[in-house]
Design a protein around this motif. Structure first.
Motif, PDB file in Angstrom:
ATOM      1  N   GLY A 130       0.811  -1.202   0.000  1.00  0.00           N
ATOM      2  CA  GLY A 130       0.000   0.000   0.000  1.00  0.00           C
ATOM      3  C   GLY A 130       0.845   1.252   0.000  1.00  0.00           C
ATOM      4  O   GLY A 130       1.931   1.287  -0.581  1.00  0.00           O
ATOM      5  N   THR A 131       0.355   2.293   0.652  1.00  0.00           N
ATOM      6  CA  THR A 131       1.070   3.566   0.651  1.00  0.00           C
ATOM      7  C   THR A 131       1.299   4.057   2.071  1.00  0.00           C
ATOM      8  O   THR A 131       0.661   3.595   3.022  1.00  0.00           O
ATOM      9  CB  THR A 131       0.304   4.643  -0.140  1.00  0.00           C
ATOM     10  OG1 THR A 131      -0.960   4.883   0.493  1.00  0.00           O
ATOM     11  CG2 THR A 131       0.095   4.204  -1.580  1.00  0.00           C
ATOM     12  N   ILE A 132       2.211   4.995   2.190  1.00  0.00           N
ATOM     13  CA  ILE A 132       2.518   5.619   3.468  1.00  0.00           C
ATOM     14  C   ILE A 132       2.710   7.112   3.218  1.00  0.00           C
ATOM     15  O   ILE A 132       3.239   7.515   2.177  1.00  0.00           O
ATOM     16  CB  ILE A 132       3.781   4.996   4.101  1.00  0.00           C
ATOM     17  CG1 ILE A 132       4.011   5.526   5.521  1.00  0.00           C
ATOM     18  CG2 ILE A 132       5.012   5.237   3.243  1.00  0.00           C
ATOM     19  CD1 ILE A 132       5.125   4.782   6.274  1.00  0.00           C
ATOM     20  N   GLU A 133       2.213   7.943   4.152  1.00  0.00           N
ATOM     21  CA  GLU A 133       2.275   9.391   3.984  1.00  0.00           C
ATOM     22  C   GLU A 133       3.166  10.031   5.035  1.00  0.00           C
ATOM     23  O   GLU A 133       3.221   9.587   6.186  1.00  0.00           O
ATOM     24  CB  GLU A 133       0.886   9.995   4.096  1.00  0.00           C
ATOM     25  CG  GLU A 133      -0.022   9.665   2.926  1.00  0.00           C
ATOM     26  CD  GLU A 133      -1.377  10.321   3.093  1.00  0.00           C
ATOM     27  OE1 GLU A 133      -1.547  11.422   2.545  1.00  0.00           O
ATOM     28  OE2 GLU A 133      -2.231   9.741   3.775  1.00  0.00           O
ATOM     29  N   GLY A 134       3.845  11.080   4.630  1.00  0.00           N
ATOM     30  CA  GLY A 134       4.664  11.850   5.539  1.00  0.00           C
ATOM     31  C   GLY A 134       4.794  13.268   5.026  1.00  0.00           C
ATOM     32  O   GLY A 134       4.162  13.643   4.028  1.00  0.00           O
TER      33      GLY A 134
END
Length: 520
Positions: A75-79
């Motif tokens: 999936g994805t990860i946000e920062g």
């Protein structure tokens, strides 16, 4: 223990809680400038807004690799720097593979990730090679770590302006500060060069050099037995150049932590250059045995020793910076050889550890440390063209424990330090005077100098006035740079954009702060 709550808003909201130690450095908030203008007959033009950095958007998917199981799309990860596709590495790379740089993609180390399997003490050649392209970012959390097993190789070669970054999940999320550490395991390179601390407790000595023809050690703290060592001094574990390793050192078992980079039995065929260790919770780097040569090493903010050498290591390290945080860290160098101090390895075990440093700048700032360099157990230390900046007048430049160590010293030439009360210390046998006599036998040494370093590590007028020693006489690996310390005049000369900036040491790197991810 303070808890910091930070809200990250990038299309979606992530709220996380991070624990920080007492040495946390928090950047103060800033308010707008107050500008008072005199009346003007015409309105002041509206200034052009400063463009902001474009945020990263996630890659469409994970690339295909040859190893069994491939990459897993997690999936994805946000920062703060944007949203990324997460591609989880396989447990074991069992075929030659490449991890390409792809915009908006991060590689995740989950658990223990292996390059190949152990090929054995007497193996030759290389089984599996993993290539990592410049600009790649890999992240992990907790006890996850990365191992290149004996008989396999890695080609992790960044570039001067696109380093490879190994970091923590918290760093991706924007939750790491200049006081953070222990957020994941670290990187381990294992090889087939000789070691002294044989796991069978049968040791090689001058009297019985072949008592243990298969002397090998085990990697500390791992659940699965992980041997290293062999008989090939020139063994290669590959190349590891232009790499940053951040926020590492998670405790695998009680009292067993990894460093940013741990080597075991790594041979001189391995290329290690332009390496940054940032805020390791244990040592910055630790070399167990092997024949390890390193050029351009920066260890910033290690919580234990900045550089730890042990187990019969044969090493030459040239052009290095080691800078501590103010309230954590032990010695800048802890150098051991087999000794008789109760660890099970006799003092006459072979090989004897031998390590030389050339063109180093050591900056001691930890209130927990009493000496900058500590050598013991019969280890043979050589130090040339180096600057040691102590924290207080009570601290010691060089400490030598045991007569066997005093007898083994290679020598000191063109070494300066701002020791005041006790510049050297002899312990467990040698006296201070005996250690000082070895220093005095060298050339152009001054351990009670007044240093003039600028920007923490850059030479001033005093350092550049010290006559340099031609260290090529000590090792063919060394070069004759013609000055002492790591940086003659400009930090970018050897430590440029492949590093990252922090309140501990600002390199002026264009790749940004250690608390943020680089965006290309």
């Amino acid at each position: 223990m303070k808890n910091i709550q930070r809200s990250l808003v990038l299309g979606a909201s992530i709220v996380a809680l991070a624990g920080c130690g007492a040495d946390e450095i928090v950047s103060p908030g800033t308010s707008g400038d107050i500008i008072i203008n005199n009346p003007s007959p015409t309105p002041t033009p509206t200034p052009t807004p400063t463009p902001t950095q474009s945020l990263v958007t996630p890659a469409a998917g994970c690339p295909t690799i040859a190893s069994t199981g491939g990459l897993t799309d997690a999936g994805t990860i946000e920062g703060p720097t944007g949203e990324y596709r997460v591609c989880q590495l396989p447990t074991t790379f069992n075929a030659d593979d490449t991890l390409p740089f792809i915009d908006g993609l991060l590689y995740e180390i989950s658990g223990r990730v292996n390059v190949g399997t152990d090929q054995g003490f007497s193996s030759t050649g290389s089984d599996v090679n993993l290539t990592i392209e410049p600009g790649v970012i890999l992240f992990a959390q907790a006890e996850s770590f990365f191992v290149v097993n004996r008989g396999n190789t890695i080609a992790a070669d960044g570039t001067a302006d696109r380093p490879i970054v190994w970091t923590s999940r918290d760093n991706v999320l924007g939750l790491s500060s200049d006081g953070s550490d222990a957020q994941w395991g670290g990187v381990v390179l294992l090889g087939r060069a000789p070691v002294s601390d044989c796991s069978t407790q049968v040791f090689n000595t001058a009297a019985a050099p072949n008592a243990n023809p298969q002397c090998e050690q085990q990697l500390e703290g791992t659940v699965v037995a992980t041997p290293f060592g062999g008989t090939d001094d020139a063994d290669s574990s590959g190349s590891f150049t232009f790499n940053q390793i951040r926020f590492s050192g998670f405790e695998l078992q009680q009292a067993n932590e990894l460093q940013s980079l741990t080597t075991g039995g790594t041979g001189s065929g391995t290329v290690i250059e332009n390496l940054l260790s940032f805020n390791s919770s244990d040592d910055g780097v630790e070399f167990f045995g092997g024949s390890v040569n390193v050029r351009n090493l920066a260890v910033i903010g290690a919580s234990d020793d900045s550089i730890d050498l042990d187990s019969g290591v044969q090493t030459n390290i040239e052009t290095g910076i080691a800078v501590q945080r103010t309230n954590t860290g032990d010695s800048l160098v802890e150098f051991d050889s087999p000794d008789d101090l109760g660890d099970g390895t006799p003092g006459n075990a072979l090989p004897q550890s031998r390590g030389q440093f050339n063109n180093f700048t050591f900056v001691q700032r930890s209130s927990a440390s009493g000496q900058a360099l500590r050598v013991r157990g019969g280890a043979a230390l050589g130090l040339t063209n180096s600057v040691i900046d102590l924290d207080t007048a009570a601290d010691v430049c060089i400490r030598v424990d045991e007569q066997i160590t005093l007898d083994a010293l290679i020598g000191f030439d063109s070494v300066v330090c701002d020791g005041v009360d006790r510049p050297v210390r002899g312990s467990d046998g040698p006296s201070d005077a005996q250690v000082q006599a070895v220093v005095d036998a060298g050339t152009n040494n001054d351990l009670t100098a007044t240093l003039t370093l600028t920007d923490t590590v850059v030479n001033g007028s005093f350092e550049n006035g010290v006559t340099a020693f031609d260290a090529t006489a000590r090792s063919s690996f060394f070069t004759d740079l013609g000055f002492v310390g790591a940086i003659e005049s400009a930090i970018a000369d050897d430590f440029g954009d492949w590093t990252c900036n922090s309140s501990i040491l600002d390199f002026g790197s264009a790749t940004g702060d250690c608390t943020s991810l680089p965006v290309y």
